[in-house]
Design a protein around this motif. Structure first.
Motif: not given
Ligand code: UP5
Ligand code: MG
Length: 219
Positions: A55-71, A73-83
């Protein structure tokens, strides 16, 4: 008399269940190391030969970021981009759900490689809050690799990965976060004798030979 007999029987049933749940309690290996250290590569190799679920936490977060309707996704996107590290409530729910689903599908799958987590104090507290007593952390597999090698691997991968954080700007921040927040977590586990360190700067096969030696010894 019968009352006492039944009392004894009813006392024995939970203890049996307790023993079964003890056997099936999730066994966890945390897999840590810098960005590009080879955590995912080595975990994929481990699951080919050992009875672990990766279970890769990063992969799970990327999948959640891509999931339609996920509340989230924006937090995940910003965090990943900003490291930066995503708030633990999001990550721990994804991990817990993935572990539960795996064990529901096959009760014999109770050994997990949790890759890229816990990355900071907040992650560790979240894990303890949600999982303490429910899963055993056997040890930390630490892929030790110099920053330069890590960065070069990610930049190389960035040519085709499509990952929004495989670029110089994000990588600089990912390395900083790793050094400031994740290394202290590894050091904490080290103090408890729970870290198995692997020199991850060598070839994939050389690294895996050392991984095998650890797993063959530790189970
Ligand atoms: N490669 C691998 N091993 C090699 C070797 N021995 N020799 C030569 N090349 C090797 O490998 C990276 C690249 O190097 C690949 O091209 C591979 O072929 C090659 P990989 O196995 O993918 O390395 P890994 O350590 O898994 O690198 P990754 O980039 O996935 O690590 P990160 O820890 O940076 O990324 P992760 O996906 O875990 O997290 C991404 C972001 O999500 C974090 O920055 C953070 O913002 C967020 N996150 C959280 O907030 N919380 C979490 O709990 C988890 C993630
Ligand atoms: Mg990875």
């Amino acid at each position: 008399m019968f009352g006492r007999l039944f009392a004894n029987v009813s006392q024995r049933v939970p203890s049996l269940l307790e023993r079964v749940s003890q056997i099936m309690k999730p066994q966890v290996v945390f897999v840590l190391g810098g960005p590009g250290a080879g955590k995912g590569t080595q975990c994929s190799k481990i699951v080919e030969s050992y009875n672990y679920t990766h279970l890769s936490a990063g992969d799970l977060l990327r999948a959640e970021r891509a999931r339609e309707g996920s509340e989230d996704r924006h937090v995940i996107e910003t965090c990943i981009k900003e490291g930066k590290i995503v708030p633990v409530d999001i990550t721990i729910n994804l991990l817990r759900k993935a572990m539960e689903e795996t064990m529901q599908q096959d009760e014999k799958k109770f050994r997990f490689l949790i890759d890229g987590f816990p990355r900071n104090e907040d992650n560790l507290q979240g894990w303890t809050r949600v999982m303490d007593g429910k899963a055993d952390v056997k040890f930390v597999l630490f892929f030790d690799c110099g920053n330069e090698v890590c960065i070069n691997r990610c930049i190389e991968r960035g040519k085709s990965s499509g990952r929004i954080d495989d670029n110089w700007e994000s990588l600089e921040k990912r390395i900083q976060t790793y050094l400031q927040s994740t290394r202290p977590i590894i050091e904490l586990y080290e103090k408890h004798g729970k870290v198995r360190t692997i020199d991850a700067s060598r070839s994939v096969d050389e690294v895996f030979a050392d991984v095998k030696a650890v797993l063959d010894k530790e189970g």
